[in-house]
Design a protein around this motif. Structure first.
Motif, mmCIF file in Angstrom:
data_model
loop_
_atom_site.group_PDB
_atom_site.id
_atom_site.type_symbol
_atom_site.label_atom_id
_atom_site.label_comp_id
_atom_site.label_asym_id
_atom_site.label_seq_id
_atom_site.Cartn_x
_atom_site.Cartn_y
_atom_site.Cartn_z
ATOM 1 N N THR A 69 0.802 -1.227 0.000
ATOM 2 C CA THR A 69 0.000 0.000 0.000
ATOM 3 C C THR A 69 0.835 1.276 0.000
ATOM 4 O OG1 THR A 69 -0.153 0.178 2.397
ATOM 5 C CG2 THR A 69 -1.851 -1.130 1.314
ATOM 6 N N VAL A 70 1.976 1.245 0.676
ATOM 7 C CA VAL A 70 2.710 2.492 0.891
ATOM 8 C C VAL A 70 3.874 2.664 -0.085
ATOM 9 C CG1 VAL A 70 4.010 3.843 2.598
ATOM 10 C CG2 VAL A 70 2.075 2.441 3.329
ATOM 11 N N ARG A 71 4.530 1.549 -0.418
ATOM 12 C CA ARG A 71 5.762 1.621 -1.210
ATOM 13 C C ARG A 71 5.634 2.497 -2.464
ATOM 14 N NH1 ARG A 71 10.916 0.975 -0.022
ATOM 15 N NH2 ARG A 71 10.750 -1.154 0.744
ATOM 16 N N SER A 72 4.576 2.297 -3.247
ATOM 17 C CA SER A 72 4.474 3.045 -4.503
ATOM 18 C C SER A 72 4.256 4.537 -4.233
ATOM 19 C CB SER A 72 3.364 2.479 -5.389
ATOM 20 O OG SER A 72 2.124 2.724 -4.791
ATOM 21 N N GLN A 73 3.497 4.845 -3.158
ATOM 22 C CA GLN A 73 3.295 6.259 -2.795
ATOM 23 C C GLN A 73 4.620 6.878 -2.360
ATOM 24 O OE1 GLN A 73 -0.071 8.110 -2.012
ATOM 25 N NE2 GLN A 73 -0.911 6.655 -0.575
ATOM 26 N N LEU A 74 5.424 6.082 -1.657
ATOM 27 C CA LEU A 74 6.708 6.573 -1.165
ATOM 28 C C LEU A 74 7.646 6.867 -2.336
ATOM 29 C CD1 LEU A 74 8.625 7.102 1.259
ATOM 30 C CD2 LEU A 74 9.305 4.723 1.082
ATOM 31 N N VAL A 75 7.645 5.984 -3.322
ATOM 32 C CA VAL A 75 8.483 6.179 -4.505
ATOM 33 C C VAL A 75 8.082 7.485 -5.197
ATOM 34 C CG1 VAL A 75 9.010 5.252 -6.802
ATOM 35 C CG2 VAL A 75 8.967 3.724 -4.809
ATOM 36 N N ASP A 76 6.774 7.718 -5.341
ATOM 37 C CA ASP A 76 6.287 8.960 -5.947
ATOM 38 C C ASP A 76 6.678 10.168 -5.099
ATOM 39 O OD1 ASP A 76 5.161 7.480 -7.922
ATOM 40 O OD2 ASP A 76 3.086 7.699 -7.235
ATOM 41 N N PHE A 77 6.547 10.016 -3.773
ATOM 42 C CA PHE A 77 6.880 11.111 -2.854
ATOM 43 C C PHE A 77 8.357 11.495 -2.993
ATOM 44 C CE2 PHE A 77 8.731 12.010 1.391
ATOM 45 C CZ PHE A 77 8.232 13.285 1.563
ATOM 46 N N LEU A 78 9.221 10.492 -3.059
ATOM 47 C CA LEU A 78 10.660 10.754 -3.190
ATOM 48 C C LEU A 78 10.980 11.367 -4.548
ATOM 49 C CD1 LEU A 78 12.058 7.538 -1.451
ATOM 50 C CD2 LEU A 78 11.953 9.859 -0.505
ATOM 51 N N ASP A 79 10.021 11.255 -5.460
ATOM 52 C CA ASP A 79 10.169 11.826 -6.785
ATOM 53 C C ASP A 79 9.567 13.239 -6.829
ATOM 54 O OD1 ASP A 79 11.026 11.548 -9.400
ATOM 55 O OD2 ASP A 79 9.040 10.921 -10.101
ATOM 56 N N GLY A 80 9.104 13.744 -5.672
ATOM 57 C CA GLY A 80 8.611 15.114 -5.595
ATOM 58 C C GLY A 80 7.099 15.262 -5.609
ATOM 59 N N LYS A 81 6.385 14.142 -5.645
ATOM 60 C CA LYS A 81 4.926 14.251 -5.666
ATOM 61 C C LYS A 81 4.374 14.244 -4.242
ATOM 62 C CE LYS A 81 4.497 12.044 -10.159
ATOM 63 N NZ LYS A 81 5.692 11.169 -10.307
ATOM 64 N N ASN A 82 3.162 14.761 -4.104
ATOM 65 C CA ASN A 82 2.541 14.757 -2.779
ATOM 66 C C ASN A 82 1.835 13.429 -2.537
ATOM 67 O OD1 ASN A 82 3.285 17.347 -2.089
ATOM 68 N ND2 ASN A 82 1.497 18.242 -3.089
ATOM 69 N N ALA A 83 1.791 13.030 -1.281
ATOM 70 C CA ALA A 83 1.073 11.798 -0.937
ATOM 71 C C ALA A 83 0.439 11.982 0.423
ATOM 72 C CB ALA A 83 2.043 10.626 -0.912
ATOM 73 N N LEU A 84 -0.707 11.377 0.616
ATOM 74 C CA LEU A 84 -1.353 11.413 1.927
ATOM 75 C C LEU A 84 -1.722 9.991 2.325
ATOM 76 C CD1 LEU A 84 -2.796 12.900 4.323
ATOM 77 C CD2 LEU A 84 -4.847 12.859 2.905
ATOM 78 N N ILE A 85 -1.305 9.606 3.523
ATOM 79 C CA ILE A 85 -1.665 8.292 4.046
ATOM 80 C C ILE A 85 -2.292 8.526 5.413
ATOM 81 C CG2 ILE A 85 -0.717 6.116 4.941
ATOM 82 C CD1 ILE A 85 1.539 6.582 2.768
ATOM 83 N N PHE A 86 -3.487 8.033 5.624
ATOM 84 C CA PHE A 86 -4.096 8.214 6.939
ATOM 85 C C PHE A 86 -4.865 6.962 7.339
ATOM 86 C CE2 PHE A 86 -8.656 8.880 6.065
ATOM 87 C CZ PHE A 86 -8.632 9.082 4.687
ATOM 88 N N SER A 87 -5.063 6.822 8.636
ATOM 89 C CA SER A 87 -5.853 5.684 9.109
ATOM 90 C C SER A 87 -7.166 6.222 9.659
ATOM 91 C CB SER A 87 -5.090 4.892 10.171
ATOM 92 O OG SER A 87 -4.773 5.706 11.263
ATOM 93 N N TYR A 88 -8.187 5.427 9.552
ATOM 94 C CA TYR A 88 -9.539 5.884 9.856
ATOM 95 C C TYR A 88 -10.304 4.701 10.428
ATOM 96 C CZ TYR A 88 -14.245 7.675 8.647
ATOM 97 O OH TYR A 88 -15.535 8.088 8.667
ATOM 98 N N GLY A 89 -10.960 4.881 11.538
ATOM 99 C CA GLY A 89 -11.715 3.764 12.091
ATOM 100 C C GLY A 89 -12.151 4.027 13.518
#
Ligand SMILES: Nc1ncnc2c1ncn2[C@@H]1O[C@H](COP(=O)(O)OP(=O)(O)OP(=O)(O)O)[C@@H](O)[C@H]1O
Length: 172
Positions: A69-89
């Motif tokens: 779930t996180v790895r691909s967002q992290l790769v994008d983030f390190l490439d300068g893109k924004n990412a948001l990860i949150f937990s909800y419940g």
């Protein structure tokens, strides 16, 4: 698909939460519950189906969740893109466990931090003349301002050390 029933996991009543497949969860109101009683009177329902893009069951490890779930967002983030990860419940759902985790089973946050610092290893700027400004800006500091920053940093470290001493922990 993978059909499995939550049994024996703390707080779950057998057959109340059924992971039908990787996308679908069925919730059944427990016998005797308010929802079950109202549904018996014809008010409301006793079975709810929820679909998700991907469901991770209780057997999922922190490492698997991170990779899937996180790895691909992290790769994008390190490439300068924004990412948001949150937990909800609801309370006790496992938000803190998922984000923070434990020393033995670190969650998303420490894994992201480790991967990020690993990624920027060797590229760290250790000068004190650049200061983050507002959301994404950078302020260039002159010699006087750098001196002020050094003093402020030293004060913070002194304070942290005192707190560690007061709590009987080893200073770093
Ligand atoms: N995937 C998991 N595997 C093992 N234990 C878990 C898992 N998720 C949660 N737990 C355990 O369940 C309990 C509740 O989890 P947690 O504290 O993360 O819930 P929370 O959603 O953050 O709750 P609150 O909203 O009350 O802060 C904790 O004891 C936690 O260690």
């Amino acid at each position: 698909g993978l059909s499995r029933t939550e049994v024996g996991t703390e707080g779950f009543i057998p057959d109340c939460v059924v992971i039908e497949n990787r996308q679908l969860v069925t919730l059944c109101a427990p016998k005797g519950s308010a929802s079950m009683k109202s549904s018996e009177k014809g008010v409301g329902m006793s079975i709810f189906k929820f679909s998700f893009s991907q469901i991770f069951g209780p057997e999922t490890t922190q490492a698997e969740l991170f990779e899937d779930t996180v790895r691909s967002q992290l790769v994008d983030f390190l490439d300068g893109k924004n990412a948001l990860i949150f937990s909800y419940g609801v309370t006790n759902a496992g938000k803190t466990f998922t984000i923070q985790g434990t020393t033995k089973e670190p969650g998303i946050l420490p894994r992201v931090m480790e991967a990020t610092f690993h990624h920027i290893q060797g590229h760290l700027y250790d000068g004190m003349d650049l200061k983050p400004h507002l959301r994404s800006g950078v302020q260039c500091l002159d010699a006087d301002q750098v001196k002020k920053e050094r003093t402020a940093k030293a004060a913070i470290f002194t304070l942290v050390k005192e707190i560690f001493y007061l709590n009987g922990c080893k200073p770093f």
